[in-house]
Design a protein around this motif. Sequence first.
Motif: not given
Length: 237
Positions: A189-197, A183-187, A171-180
């Motif tokens: 972290l999400l991948r370390s949690y197990g998110w692929s989409d 957003k990369k740092t957040t992504t 299933h899908t997780m979303f990110v939004a922000g003005d600083d690329e």
Amino acid sequence: MKIAVLGTGGGARAHTAKLLELGHDVSVGTRDVDATLARTEPDMMGNPPYRQFLADHPGIQLRTFANAAATADLVINGIDGANALAALTAIANQLAGKTLIDYAVPYLYNPQVEHPWPTPFGVMPKLEPCDTDSLAEQIQRALPEVRVVKSLVTQEQDTVVNPKAVGGGDHTMFVAGDDEQAKKTTTELLRSYGWSDILDLGGLVAARGMEMYAHMHAAIGIALGLGNHFGVKIIRH
């Protein structure tokens, strides 16, 4: 990485435990450390006293909001939406230059509205702000030196930190922000949690959609039956 989780509710506890499991140096921020440790009753959501959580998760450092943020490279905002803006503004100096992942929903509880939405847990809270602004944008305007990313908000936090618990993680997780970079740092972290989409929705203005989705998420959850977690999958053509 040194990560601060601001808040001691159920969602913040889920992130704190997961980050500790992943080997991060975790600090937790609370308004009043002594008051948090002195509580002996469950909180409003039924979570046991925080001192019990600390006993079950050795290695967590409980600090004030300011002290937790000051020691961190990355900050996750788990402060309730009604109080988040004021609490974060008060620690602007400690947050400056850092990425702040915000998952707060700007709920006003027990609203006096003309057409209330009854739910099994009482009247549905009102979103404020809504439509023409978002809590994430308010935080960014108040803290221009902070790199705010809206994410994590479209799921229960227990599922955010363990996406494979629903549909094997498909299933899908979303990110939004003005600083690329933020957003990369957040992504990451999400991948370390197990998110692929993970879908990048663009600038922070898209936080409006994520925050407003909270009502739809609640409606689906009520229809499925409280306690039945679910995910949303974006199907691309």
